[in-house]
Write a protein that holds these residues in place. Structure first.
Motif, PDB file in Angstrom:
ATOM      1  N   TYR A  13      -3.933  11.551   3.837  1.00 34.80           N
ATOM      2  CA  TYR A  13      -4.391  10.343   4.716  1.00 34.80           C
ATOM      3  C   TYR A  13      -4.757   9.265   3.409  1.00 34.80           C
ATOM      4  O   TYR A  13      -4.600   8.166   3.263  1.00 34.80           O
ATOM      5  CB  TYR A  13      -5.343  10.139   5.668  1.00 34.80           C
ATOM      6  N   GLN A  14      -5.673  10.075   2.552  1.00 31.83           N
ATOM      7  CA  GLN A  14      -6.329   9.200   1.454  1.00 31.83           C
ATOM      8  C   GLN A  14      -5.323   8.677   0.420  1.00 31.83           C
ATOM      9  O   GLN A  14      -5.322   7.535  -0.387  1.00 31.83           O
ATOM     10  CB  GLN A  14      -7.494   9.747   0.687  1.00 31.83           C
ATOM     11  N   ARG A  15      -4.222   9.620   0.088  1.00 35.71           N
ATOM     12  CA  ARG A  15      -3.229   9.162  -0.688  1.00 35.71           C
ATOM     13  C   ARG A  15      -2.233   8.255  -0.008  1.00 35.71           C
ATOM     14  O   ARG A  15      -1.687   7.232  -0.586  1.00 35.71           O
ATOM     15  CB  ARG A  15      -2.448  10.456  -1.029  1.00 35.71           C
ATOM     16  N   ASN A  16      -2.008   8.310   1.392  1.00 32.75           N
ATOM     17  CA  ASN A  16      -1.532   7.261   1.985  1.00 32.75           C
ATOM     18  C   ASN A  16      -2.097   5.752   1.970  1.00 32.75           C
ATOM     19  O   ASN A  16      -1.374   4.639   1.662  1.00 32.75           O
ATOM     20  CB  ASN A  16      -1.066   7.502   3.349  1.00 32.75           C
ATOM     21  N   LEU A  17      -3.330   6.081   1.885  1.00 32.72           N
ATOM     22  CA  LEU A  17      -4.183   4.623   1.705  1.00 32.72           C
ATOM     23  C   LEU A  17      -3.902   3.974   0.271  1.00 32.72           C
ATOM     24  O   LEU A  17      -3.817   2.833   0.334  1.00 32.72           O
ATOM     25  CB  LEU A  17      -5.599   4.923   1.690  1.00 32.72           C
ATOM     26  N   GLY A  18      -3.949   4.955  -0.720  1.00 31.04           N
ATOM     27  CA  GLY A  18      -3.673   4.439  -1.873  1.00 31.04           C
ATOM     28  C   GLY A  18      -2.225   3.858  -2.068  1.00 31.04           C
ATOM     29  O   GLY A  18      -2.012   2.638  -2.689  1.00 31.04           O
ATOM     30  N   GLU A  19      -1.393   4.311  -1.425  1.00 28.94           N
ATOM     31  CA  GLU A  19       0.029   3.459  -1.389  1.00 28.94           C
ATOM     32  C   GLU A  19       0.128   2.319  -0.571  1.00 28.94           C
ATOM     33  O   GLU A  19       0.600   1.160  -1.137  1.00 28.94           O
ATOM     34  CB  GLU A  19       1.165   4.371  -0.529  1.00 28.94           C
ATOM     35  N   ILE A  20      -0.616   2.022   0.625  1.00 30.15           N
ATOM     36  CA  ILE A  20      -0.710   0.715   1.184  1.00 30.15           C
ATOM     37  C   ILE A  20      -1.484  -0.126   0.234  1.00 30.15           C
ATOM     38  O   ILE A  20      -1.164  -1.402   0.347  1.00 30.15           O
ATOM     39  CB  ILE A  20      -1.412   1.256   2.534  1.00 30.15           C
ATOM     40  N   HIS A  21      -2.801   0.280   0.028  1.00 28.28           N
ATOM     41  CA  HIS A  21      -3.490  -0.535  -1.104  1.00 28.28           C
ATOM     42  C   HIS A  21      -2.635  -1.009  -1.914  1.00 28.28           C
ATOM     43  O   HIS A  21      -2.572  -2.438  -2.482  1.00 28.28           O
ATOM     44  CB  HIS A  21      -4.636   0.306  -1.790  1.00 28.28           C
ATOM     45  N   ASN A  22      -1.746  -0.501  -2.798  1.00 32.50           N
ATOM     46  CA  ASN A  22      -0.950  -0.727  -3.932  1.00 32.50           C
ATOM     47  C   ASN A  22      -0.014  -1.894  -3.273  1.00 32.50           C
ATOM     48  O   ASN A  22       0.400  -2.919  -3.764  1.00 32.50           O
ATOM     49  CB  ASN A  22      -0.170   0.294  -4.377  1.00 32.50           C
ATOM     50  N   TRP A  23       0.710  -1.679  -2.184  1.00 35.09           N
ATOM     51  CA  TRP A  23       1.596  -2.435  -1.409  1.00 35.09           C
ATOM     52  C   TRP A  23       0.965  -3.853  -0.994  1.00 35.09           C
ATOM     53  O   TRP A  23       1.408  -4.735  -1.371  1.00 35.09           O
ATOM     54  CB  TRP A  23       2.199  -1.691  -0.152  1.00 35.09           C
ATOM     55  N   MET A  24      -0.242  -3.740  -0.360  1.00 31.04           N
ATOM     56  CA  MET A  24      -0.782  -4.749   0.069  1.00 31.04           C
ATOM     57  C   MET A  24      -1.276  -5.788  -1.039  1.00 31.04           C
ATOM     58  O   MET A  24      -1.259  -7.252  -0.911  1.00 31.04           O
ATOM     59  CB  MET A  24      -1.965  -4.377   1.147  1.00 31.04           C
ATOM     60  N   SER A  25      -1.958  -5.090  -1.905  1.00 30.54           N
ATOM     61  CA  SER A  25      -2.592  -5.814  -3.062  1.00 30.54           C
ATOM     62  C   SER A  25      -1.213  -6.668  -3.855  1.00 30.54           C
ATOM     63  O   SER A  25      -1.536  -7.705  -4.416  1.00 30.54           O
ATOM     64  CB  SER A  25      -3.385  -4.941  -4.088  1.00 30.54           C
ATOM     65  N   SER A  26      -0.313  -5.825  -3.948  1.00 28.62           N
ATOM     66  CA  SER A  26       0.878  -6.370  -4.720  1.00 28.62           C
ATOM     67  C   SER A  26       1.327  -7.679  -3.916  1.00 28.62           C
ATOM     68  O   SER A  26       1.830  -8.860  -4.343  1.00 28.62           O
ATOM     69  CB  SER A  26       2.142  -5.610  -4.958  1.00 28.62           C
ATOM     70  N   SER A  27       1.384  -7.486  -2.592  1.00 31.50           N
ATOM     71  CA  SER A  27       1.947  -8.498  -1.666  1.00 31.50           C
ATOM     72  C   SER A  27       1.113  -9.938  -1.670  1.00 31.50           C
ATOM     73  O   SER A  27       1.482 -11.002  -1.739  1.00 31.50           O
ATOM     74  CB  SER A  27       2.250  -8.152  -0.225  1.00 31.50           C
TER      75      SER A  27
END
Length: 293
Positions: free
Chosen positions: A62-76
């Motif tokens: 789940y923490q790895r998934n959080l990293g993916e979402i963080h990257n997506w949201m921050s880029s957006s």
């Protein structure tokens, strides 16, 4: 009951073997730092350890998934910030161009910048991060618009990209691109540039200011929605960090040996073992067979 020398010897060897086994157990605990090294040592501890380890593995995923979402949201968020600044610049140009003091060649120069800003917005709408297009719904392998600001697929893909961040909790990682980047937006900006080239002035350009204000508000609203989800993501991340610490502690309490206690038990068992050897040497007397050998 008659106690023979053979019985004494067999009993002594059996107890001595058990003493060796206990010392070997304590030595293994000391070397590995674990209470058990195989399920047969303590099935309950082993079973609990498997459950705790599985829970910890899920948390790390789940923490790895959080990293993916963080990257997506921050880029957006970064892309939307650039889009807002671009639209604000377009509004400034529209305000300037609506001033009747500007001459035709000056408006033509403004039109050139407007077209460049339009191309820049198209580039933003096709933002690609980690080999994924973040403003094209679930179709992350293809850009949303062509160089003319037209939808490539014909139909806009606004499907949500959902990622699990905890047990039973799924967060939307992307934004709704149709709320920000549309063919209407790019057509409107192109019309603005065309009217500037055509020499239109004053009231003919005032409507573009209102249109651009609407486009800016659309981006701001979508960015606010994204910000709310980013705040929730931070809270989920904090909770996962706490769960990781708790799960690690419980797993350690279940599996890890108390080294001080193990050393004390080993020393005690060594003393008992030496005492048993000394006592056994006195109890087991040589027999006639020993002399015949």
């Amino acid at each position: 009951m008659r106690v023979t020398q053979s019985m004494l010897s067999n009993n002594f060897m059996r107890n001595l073997s058990g003493s060796y086994e206990r010392m070997a157990k304590y030595q293994e605990q000391l070397y590995t730092g674990k209470k058990v090294s195989r399920p047969s040592d303590d099935p309950v501890v082993a079973m609990k350890g498997m459950n705790y380890r599985t829970e910890l593995t899920e948390i790390k995923q789940y923490q790895r998934n959080l990293g993916e979402i963080h990257n997506w949201m921050s880029s957006s968020d970064d892309a939307m910030d650039k889009a807002t600044k671009t639209l604000q610049r377009l509004r400034e140009l529209a305000t300037q161009a609506s001033n009747d003091t500007y001459e035709g060649d000056q408006r033509a120069n403004i039109a050139q910048e407007v077209e460049q800003l339009r191309d820049h917005l198209i580039d933003i709408s096709n933002t690609k991060v980690n080999n994924k297009y973040i403003f094209n719904g679930t179709d992350t392998t293809n850009p949303r618009f062509n160089e003319n600001g037209e939808l490539i697929a014909g139909n806009a893909n606004n499907d949500a990209v959902n990622i699990a961040v905890s047990d039973g909790i799924v967060l939307k990682a992307n934004t709704n691109p149709s709320n920000m980047f549309t063919e209407e937006l790019f057509d409107n900006i192109q019309s603005f540039a065309d009217d500037l080239k055509a020499g239109k002035t004053g009231k003919d350009l005032d409507n573009y200011i209102k249109d651009i204000d609407g486009f800016i508000n659309d981006v701001v609203d979508e960015r606010a929605n994204l910000g709310a989800r980013m705040n929730r993501l931070d809270m989920v991340e904090d909770r996962l960090s706490s769960q990781e610490i708790t799960a690690t502690q419980i797993m350690s309490d279940n599996e890890d040996a108390d080294i001080e206690k193990v050393i004390m038990n080993l020393k005690t068992q060594e003393s008992i073992h030496r005492a048993a050897l000394s006592t056994g040497a006195r109890i087991i007397q040589p027999s006639l067979i020993d002399f015949l050998r």
